[in-house]
Design a protein around this motif. Structure first.
Motif, short mmCIF file in Angstrom:
data_model
loop_
_atom_site.label_atom_id
_atom_site.label_comp_id
_atom_site.label_asym_id
_atom_site.label_seq_id
_atom_site.Cartn_x
_atom_site.Cartn_y
_atom_site.Cartn_z
N UNK A 156 0.83 -1.21 0.00
CA UNK A 156 0.00 0.00 0.00
C UNK A 156 0.86 1.25 0.00
N UNK A 157 0.38 2.26 -0.75
CA UNK A 157 1.02 3.57 -0.82
C UNK A 157 -0.07 4.60 -0.56
N UNK A 158 -0.16 5.04 0.67
CA UNK A 158 -1.25 5.94 1.08
C UNK A 158 -0.71 7.36 1.23
N UNK A 159 -1.42 8.29 0.61
CA UNK A 159 -0.96 9.68 0.68
C UNK A 159 -1.42 10.34 1.96
N UNK A 160 -0.46 11.00 2.61
CA UNK A 160 -0.75 11.81 3.80
C UNK A 160 -0.07 13.15 3.61
N UNK A 161 -0.83 14.16 3.22
CA UNK A 161 -0.26 15.48 2.98
C UNK A 161 0.73 15.46 1.84
N UNK A 162 1.96 15.85 2.13
CA UNK A 162 2.99 15.92 1.10
C UNK A 162 3.85 14.66 1.04
N UNK A 163 3.35 13.58 1.65
CA UNK A 163 4.12 12.34 1.68
C UNK A 163 3.24 11.14 1.31
N UNK A 164 3.90 10.09 0.86
CA UNK A 164 3.25 8.78 0.74
C UNK A 164 3.80 7.88 1.84
N UNK A 165 2.91 7.14 2.46
CA UNK A 165 3.29 6.18 3.50
C UNK A 165 3.17 4.78 2.90
N UNK A 166 4.27 4.05 2.90
CA UNK A 166 4.35 2.77 2.19
C UNK A 166 4.45 1.62 3.19
N UNK A 167 3.62 0.59 2.98
CA UNK A 167 3.65 -0.61 3.79
C UNK A 167 3.52 -1.84 2.89
N UNK A 168 4.45 -2.77 3.04
CA UNK A 168 4.38 -3.99 2.24
C UNK A 168 5.65 -4.81 2.36
N UNK A 169 5.60 -5.98 1.78
CA UNK A 169 6.76 -6.87 1.77
C UNK A 169 7.03 -7.29 0.33
N UNK A 170 8.28 -7.16 -0.10
CA UNK A 170 8.70 -7.50 -1.45
C UNK A 170 9.78 -8.58 -1.39
N UNK A 171 9.92 -9.32 -2.47
CA UNK A 171 11.07 -10.21 -2.56
C UNK A 171 11.56 -10.32 -4.00
N UNK A 172 12.67 -11.05 -4.18
CA UNK A 172 13.37 -11.06 -5.46
C UNK A 172 13.70 -9.63 -5.90
N UNK A 173 14.07 -8.84 -4.91
CA UNK A 173 14.44 -7.44 -5.16
C UNK A 173 15.93 -7.40 -5.52
N UNK A 174 16.20 -7.64 -6.81
CA UNK A 174 17.58 -7.76 -7.26
C UNK A 174 18.35 -6.46 -7.05
N UNK A 175 19.52 -6.59 -6.47
CA UNK A 175 20.38 -5.43 -6.26
C UNK A 175 20.25 -4.83 -4.87
N UNK A 176 19.22 -5.21 -4.12
CA UNK A 176 19.00 -4.59 -2.82
C UNK A 176 20.04 -5.04 -1.79
N UNK A 177 20.81 -6.07 -2.11
CA UNK A 177 21.85 -6.51 -1.18
C UNK A 177 23.16 -5.76 -1.32
N UNK A 178 23.30 -5.02 -2.39
CA UNK A 178 24.53 -4.28 -2.65
C UNK A 178 24.59 -3.05 -1.75
N UNK A 179 25.67 -2.86 -0.98
CA UNK A 179 25.76 -1.69 -0.09
C UNK A 179 25.73 -0.37 -0.84
N UNK A 180 25.98 -0.40 -2.17
CA UNK A 180 25.91 0.83 -2.96
C UNK A 180 24.49 1.14 -3.42
N UNK A 181 23.56 0.22 -3.15
CA UNK A 181 22.16 0.43 -3.57
C UNK A 181 21.57 1.60 -2.79
N UNK A 182 21.28 2.69 -3.48
CA UNK A 182 20.85 3.93 -2.82
C UNK A 182 19.38 4.24 -3.02
N UNK A 183 18.74 3.61 -4.02
CA UNK A 183 17.36 3.95 -4.30
C UNK A 183 16.61 2.72 -4.81
#
Length: 419
Positions: A156-183
């Motif tokens: 879920x990505x719920x808008x609150x004012x000028x922000x989105x509040x994100x809740x969820x679980x993902x997997x097979x997120x390739x590249x997320x293990x790299x310490x250089x992964x910034x975004x």
């Protein structure tokens, strides 16, 4: 019909082949030894020195950011058709593409930010990605649902004012293990009540945001792909600015289709390179080994397999070039059938050729002494990544059947370079 590569591409092919001979092949074992040494010290998730040392050399050789067409921020970018034979060469060694800043998921993420991000998004994230200063991840697949149907996504990505509040679980997120992964690029639902394909949105999430937990790496046939990795990630009350939303609310599904087209064909280009390398290793092994009084290459079953491998590789290459040409000339949407076809054909072809190469090597084929087992694991995964075979076959069948529905207008297929 013109099947030859342009002089520009031929020149770049020669340059890339020379770079591979001088810097990549001699360091195949160096890379794996470095990862193993880091693992033995207690942390395999450290960027390898060998890749970092080779990146400036690739950039100086003009072999950098070749994947991104029509971008003022990456003027060196080639068309899909021009890039295909070069991406194929990179695909011969699984880690090589990163040396040229042409590796997934960064390529797809950079193209997504270029196409759908604001200028501020591009300044903040695209520029350092193009320079190879940071890496990124794409968070779409979820463990709790059948993610082959992207409309199932529950994050879920719920808008609150000028922000989105994100809740969820993902997997097979390739590249997320790299310490250089910034975004991360995260896909979630902004409006569960909207029409089915308008519920999803995509947003840029800084990897160091409060509420993000990288739970674990996921192995593929025992390989964890450190320091890159395919991670399970939890997002709990993660807050990001509204300005990080890509394109607009409800555009996530459309962005996914646009992003996955180039991503899929890049995978297929690399699959052809992996198969070509496997065939080369197979032929050398068959010529070198003797069984029952003669070279194994003189035995009929192996000649049959070598011939079949060559046929399958050439067929897949031509279909890839046709799809790339159509993407360049008539767009990804019109080329959707060709993209689906090659996504089915290329990984299946590569796994077959690599499997035969493993068989030709005997016990050595499944060991770590040759790159074949690791290559097989990568290619087998591609029959699931970016959509499983079954989904692509279903989509392709629907397009084909629609041509012959009563009252339907004939579907005109353009005459293309590969037709």
């Amino acid at each position: 019909m013109e099947f030859d590569y342009s002089p520009k591409v031929k020149e770049m092919q020669a340059k890339l082949l020379a770079f591979m001979d001088e810097h990549i092949y001699p360091n195949e074992n160096t890379y794996h030894q470095e990862v193993a040494a880091n693992r033995a010290k207690g942390n395999a998730w450290i960027p390898t020195k060998i890749i970092e040392e080779l990146k400036p050399k690739a950039r100086a050789a003009g072999l950098w950011n070749l994947f991104l067409p029509k971008s003022s921020r990456a003027p060196e970018g080639l068309s899909n058709l021009e890039y295909a034979p070069l991406c194929e060469i990179m695909g011969r060694v699984p880690w090589a593409a990163e040396v040229f800043n042409c590796s997934a998921p960064d390529t797809g993420n950079m193209e997504t930010i270029e196409r759908y991000g604001s200028e501020a998004n591009k300044d903040q994230w695209l520029e350092p990605l193009l320079k190879g200063e940071i890496r990124s991840a794409f968070l779409m697949t979820e463990p709790a649902v059948a993610s082959s149907d992207a409309t199932n996504i529950e994050c879920s990505m719920r808008r609150e004012g000028d922000e989105y509040v994100i809740n969820g679980r993902k997997w097979w997120s390739s590249g997320a293990g790299d310490p250089r992964c910034a975004v991360y690029i995260v896909m979630g639902k902004t409006d569960p009540e909207a029409p089915r394909h308008s519920q999803q949105s995509m947003i840029l999430v800084p990897a160091n945001s409060k509420g993000i937990t990288v739970i674990r790496p996921l192995g593929v046939f025992g390989y964890d792909d450190a320091p890159h990795g395919h991670m399970e990630v939890e997002l709990k009350d993660v807050r990001v600015p509204v300005g990080n939303l890509l394109k607009g609310e409800g555009q996530g599904f459309a962005i996914a289709q646009g992003r996955l087209g180039p991503g899929r064909i890049h995978h297929c280009m690399r699959s052809i390179g992996a198969a070509e390398y496997a065939l080369e290793l197979m032929c050398k092994r068959l010529n070198d080994r003797v069984a029952f009084g003669r070279r194994i290459s003189e035995q009929g079953v192996w000649r049959e397999r070598v011939a079949e491998s060559r046929c399958m590789i050439e067929q897949a290459r031509l279909l890839t070039l046709k799809a790339a040409y159509m993407m360049d000339t008539v767009g990804n949407k019109v080329a959707q059938a060709e993209i689906a076809m090659i996504k089915i054909v290329a990984p299946n072809m590569a796994t077959r050729v690599i499997d035969w190469a493993i068989q030709a090597h005997g016990g050595a084929g499944v060991s770590g002494d040759f790159p074949l087992a690791y290559s097989y694991a990568n290619q087998r995964t591609l029959r699931l990544a970016d959509g499983p075979d079954e989904v692509h076959r279903n989509a392709l069948a629907k397009l084909e059947l629609a041509k012959y529905m009563a009252g339907a207008k004939p579907v005109e297929m353009p005459i293309t370079r590969g037709s």
